[in-house]
Enzyme design. Structure first.
Site, mmCIF file in Angstrom:
data_model
loop_
_atom_site.group_PDB
_atom_site.id
_atom_site.type_symbol
_atom_site.label_atom_id
_atom_site.label_comp_id
_atom_site.label_asym_id
_atom_site.label_seq_id
_atom_site.Cartn_x
_atom_site.Cartn_y
_atom_site.Cartn_z
ATOM 1 N N LYS A 150 0.853 -1.191 0.000
ATOM 2 C CA LYS A 150 0.000 0.000 0.000
ATOM 3 C C LYS A 150 0.887 1.238 0.000
ATOM 4 O O LYS A 150 1.799 1.371 0.834
ATOM 5 C CB LYS A 150 -0.864 -0.039 1.258
ATOM 6 C CG LYS A 150 -2.119 0.784 1.224
ATOM 7 C CD LYS A 150 -2.977 0.429 2.452
ATOM 8 C CE LYS A 150 -4.217 1.260 2.524
ATOM 9 N NZ LYS A 150 -4.932 1.030 3.796
HETATM 10 O O1 G3P Z 1 -7.894 1.852 5.370
HETATM 11 C C1 G3P Z 1 -8.095 3.192 5.376
HETATM 12 C C2 G3P Z 1 -9.473 3.661 5.732
HETATM 13 O O2 G3P Z 1 -10.438 2.704 5.596
HETATM 14 C C3 G3P Z 1 -9.555 4.590 6.879
HETATM 15 O O3 G3P Z 1 -10.830 4.758 7.391
HETATM 16 O O4 G3P Z 1 -12.392 5.549 9.113
HETATM 17 O O5 G3P Z 1 -9.941 6.128 9.299
HETATM 18 O O6 G3P Z 1 -11.359 7.195 7.564
HETATM 19 P P1 G3P Z 1 -11.140 5.977 8.391
#
Ligand code: G3P
Length: 218
Positions: free
Chosen positions: A83
């Site tokens: 990633k």
């Molecule tokens: O994997 C990255 C992503 O899904 C992050 O989610 O909830 O931190 O915006 P969030």
């Protein structure tokens, strides 16, 4: 639509994998920090649990160090998907990794233009962050629809849309309707997809009627 667990919680991932609910896992530096284990240990354990792609994110922001980190992460298991952030260096690393035959996930995508660049860099997956756009009063699921349209317009782009930053069951439905190829979900959201009040109510009724028969199957 593939479902990935967005987590570095090994126990939670194992529980979901046991019921075959996940096709892979995504992690990021914040999830690794939350999990508390060393990244190499966490990714090694997770990659042994699931057969599908396990996204492991580089922590560097410059190309050379990203590539050195990618080499270390990539050696952990054959299902590691590297990633990288959607930056100039990240896109350059994505292109090199593609040429090396590595799967990649280009993360922190917030626009159609960025998604196009990730696809042109040969990303296996691009991760539009739906919830974080909603957080600032923009329309995250519209971004998924727009990227789907652009990718359909240019069939030579073979990058898969990995809907990320999904925070609710409604987000998941929207991602499916937008034609996302995959969605990465916190374990709590995956569990929320299973439950429905009418399922609970219906099951209670069946159980009560079954008890009244006095029968048993085993
Ligand atoms: O994997 C990255 C992503 O899904 C992050 O989610 O909830 O931190 O915006 P969030």
């Amino acid at each position: 639509m593939k479902i990935f667990a967005d987590s570095a919680d090994v126990a939670a991932i194992r529980a979901l994998a046991e019921v075959h609910l996940i096709d892979g896992v995504t992690t990021n530096p914040s999830l690794i920090a939350k999990g508390g284990a060393h990244i190499l240990q966490a990714i090694t354990e997770i990659a042994a649990i699931v057969e599908g792609p396990v996204s492991a994110e580089v922590a560097a922001t410059d190309y050379d160090t990203m590539m050195r980190e990618a080499a270390v992460l990539g050696r952990i298991a054959r299902n590691i998907c590297i990633k990288v952030p959607l930056t100039m260096d990240g896109l350059r690393a994505c292109r090199t990794l593609r040429e090396e035959g590595r799967e990649t996930n280009v993360t922190l995508c917030f626009s159609v233009n960025q998604a196009l660049l990730a696809a042109k860099a040969g990303a296996t997956y691009v991760s539009p962050f739906v919830g974080r756009l909603d957080d600032i009063n923009l329309d995250g699921t519209q971004l998924l629809r727009d990227i789907r349209t652009v990718f359909e317009n240019y069939p030579e782009l073979d990058t898969q849309i990995l809907a990320a930053s999904l925070r609710s069951a409604n987000h998941v439905t929207e991602a499916m309707l937008a034609g996302a190829d995959a969605a990465t979900l916190p374990p709590s959201v995956i569990k929320a997809l299973v439950t429905h009040p009418l399922t609970d109510k219906g099951l209670q009724g069946f159980m009560a009627d079954w008890a009244s028969t006095g029968q048993s199957i085993v």
